[in-house]
Enzyme design. Sequence first.
Site, PDB file in Angstrom:
ATOM      1  N   HIS A 193      12.056   2.696   3.788  1.00 54.27           N
ATOM      2  CA  HIS A 193      13.124   2.792   3.048  1.00 54.27           C
ATOM      3  C   HIS A 193      14.189   2.482   4.259  1.00 54.27           C
ATOM      4  CE1 HIS A 193      15.748   1.821   0.001  1.00 54.27           C
ATOM      5  NE2 HIS A 193      16.854   2.802   0.258  1.00 54.27           N
ATOM      6  N   ARG A 293      12.710 -10.878  -6.023  1.00 57.50           N
ATOM      7  CA  ARG A 293      11.824  -9.854  -6.541  1.00 57.50           C
ATOM      8  C   ARG A 293      12.236  -9.280  -7.824  1.00 57.50           C
ATOM      9  NH1 ARG A 293      12.462  -7.912  -0.647  1.00 57.50           N
ATOM     10  NH2 ARG A 293      10.314  -7.657   0.131  1.00 57.50           N
ATOM     11  N   ARG A 329       9.313 -14.574  -7.632  1.00 60.00           N
ATOM     12  CA  ARG A 329       7.944 -14.082  -7.119  1.00 60.00           C
ATOM     13  C   ARG A 329       7.807 -13.305  -8.771  1.00 60.00           C
ATOM     14  NH1 ARG A 329       7.117  -9.485  -3.277  1.00 60.00           N
ATOM     15  NH2 ARG A 329       8.308  -7.916  -4.755  1.00 60.00           N
ATOM     16  N   GLU A 418      -0.480 -12.696   1.344  1.00 53.72           N
ATOM     17  CA  GLU A 418      -0.373 -11.345   1.989  1.00 53.72           C
ATOM     18  C   GLU A 418      -1.575 -10.768   2.347  1.00 53.72           C
ATOM     19  OE1 GLU A 418       3.477  -9.702  -0.258  1.00 53.72           O
ATOM     20  OE2 GLU A 418       1.945 -10.315  -2.020  1.00 53.72           O
ATOM     21  N   ASN A 441       5.042  -8.210   5.209  1.00 53.73           N
ATOM     22  CA  ASN A 441       4.911  -6.746   5.091  1.00 53.73           C
ATOM     23  C   ASN A 441       3.450  -6.617   4.707  1.00 53.73           C
ATOM     24  OD1 ASN A 441       7.670  -7.101   5.480  1.00 53.73           O
ATOM     25  ND2 ASN A 441       8.132  -6.777   3.291  1.00 53.73           N
ATOM     26  N   ASP A 442       3.009  -7.368   3.509  1.00 51.49           N
ATOM     27  CA  ASP A 442       1.454  -6.785   3.069  1.00 51.49           C
ATOM     28  C   ASP A 442       0.706  -7.549   4.142  1.00 51.49           C
ATOM     29  OD1 ASP A 442       1.612  -5.027   1.137  1.00 51.49           O
ATOM     30  OD2 ASP A 442       2.984  -6.569  -0.250  1.00 51.49           O
ATOM     31  N   ARG A 452       1.376   0.492   4.976  1.00 50.79           N
ATOM     32  CA  ARG A 452       2.689   0.143   5.233  1.00 50.79           C
ATOM     33  C   ARG A 452       3.682   1.285   5.213  1.00 50.79           C
ATOM     34  NH1 ARG A 452       4.742  -4.489   1.053  1.00 50.79           N
ATOM     35  NH2 ARG A 452       6.559  -3.913   1.453  1.00 50.79           N
ATOM     36  N   CYS A 494       8.727 -14.733   3.801  1.00 54.24           N
ATOM     37  CA  CYS A 494       9.746 -14.175   2.894  1.00 54.24           C
ATOM     38  C   CYS A 494       9.680 -12.471   3.348  1.00 54.24           C
ATOM     39  CB  CYS A 494       9.673 -14.206   1.660  1.00 54.24           C
ATOM     40  SG  CYS A 494       8.089 -13.800   1.082  1.00 54.24           S
TER      41      CYS A 494
END
Length: 569
Positions: A193, A293, A329, A418, A441-442, A452, A494
């Site tokens: 975060h 999202r 998504r 991902e 990210n994934d 992560r 993305c």
Amino acid sequence: MSTTTEPTAFAGVGVSAGRVIGPVRRMPEPLAPPADGAPLPDGASAEAESERLTAATQAVAANLKERAAHATGDAAAVLKATALMAADRTLLKSATRLVASGTSAESAIWEAADAVATQLTALGGYMAERATDVLDVRARIVAELRGVPAPGIPDADEPFVLWAVDLAPADTATLDPTKVRALVTSDGGPQSHTAIIARALGLPAVVAATGTEALADGDLVFVDGIDGAIVRNPGSAEEQLAEAYANRAELPAFDGAGRLADGTEVPLLSNVGSGEDAVAAAAANAQGVGLLRTEFCFLGKDTEPDHEEQVAAYRAVFEQFPGRKVVVRTLDAGADKPLPFLTDDSEPNPALGVRGYRTDLATPGVLSRQLAAIADAAEATAADVWTMAPMISTPAEAERFAALCAEAGLKTPGVMVEVPSAAVLAPQLLQRVEFASIGTNDLTQYTMAADRQLGALAELNDPWQPAVLHLIRTTCDGGAAASGRPAPKPVGVCGEAAADPALAVVLVGLGVATLSMNRRALPAVAAILRTVDAATARRLADLALAAGSATEAKAAVRAELPDLDRFGL
Ligand code: PEP
Ligand code: MG
């Protein structure tokens, strides 16, 4: 403050560009809750304890009011709401009643606030959100009673470098970017975060900074969010770097046309997580939404939102982009996004568990109902709505998702890449759907087998890892091999990688067609893309692929992009 004046360096992972010098302010420790129903302190009368409680409450309310008067926008609103809560007579009355019956001031306010928060939560909606304010006020009052710093972002007159173990979403609500110069955390990774908020606010940030627990309030530090370094007691070299950054050229606003120096178009889209985000993304000239999202519609809910609620939430986003692409998504529940009515919190390894598209196996129906709501919202607006599923691992899953989209009347189904298996089998996947969007990210987490959310693995969890870049190339090649109408099937990115301007060049060189990012990254990514032609992007991608480590890949590419320094990126 440290006693030595020798420079001391600490290494971490730079997650948001910028180089600044400032004094450290440490995030206060979270408060330990008082013991349940603790009695009055030895020798204290109930009257004296009540007076202490009233004084603490008044001090907290006055302090919050004062800060609200000097704040603006969201921060002022949050502070005002909290000040009102602190001055609330009902809360004080019920706490005072408990003190009168022999409970300590700390335990009394703790218990009384708990009861109010529970009532508010039960009311749902806006009232439920106020429960957080009550709990925040309670912590402030207890801190005042104990004579320790209030939890949350420290208040200071001078701008400072905020040090914390990691930041939680609630901590950042009152983070004032004119007061906080940079963020340093000993924990947290590139997708923590802290990293996300730092990039959103344009603050230099270094996470997973080992040894920085030793930094004390008032220590002067240089923070380098580009190279991931912190220097206590900076010298002239660091002063020069900070000065060069302070004098950086201003980035031009994004004009709404992502392209390379030779005119090759690279549409730049925005990641969006709410209706307000969509308004802001449209105002920032995003060329569409590359990742909606949809969890925003589900998080914090105990039950599935109904059809009308979902349609209204999606419509609010689609309406901002008439005639533009909006990639929705479907729900990505599980692991870092748990949802009480969909995810099993007893799973031993939630990141490898029933998450994303896989929740449709365990709880069939939620996905189809969501697709129906997306289709109805799309029907009601002029947006060009594409739909993709997260965590697709096999061609069979891609085929089934495409069938569900067709049943709902959604014309452009796609998959997120991902999981490494999806990248390796990209040609087969893309024969079954119309597009792919790489969630770096994934994809990084699963390629490197590095959680992560774990700061200790931040170095592995870096999308510059050459292994990740190879999988991105494989996916793009898969898109080129599976031809659609009129051209190859498009592959976008993305994940957070798209928001790093140097990495954006590499991604385009690897064959990525569109980039979707936090709207605040649009000007930087657009400016750097315009400094290279397609051949250069391909050459830089090859350099990165040939590197032996993420650090080498990043250094080799950055050395070829002089405008990064010019813009302080
Ligand atoms: C990703 O994994 O890169 C992604 C975009 O999805 P999220 O971060 O929401 O998991
Ligand atoms: Mg993801």
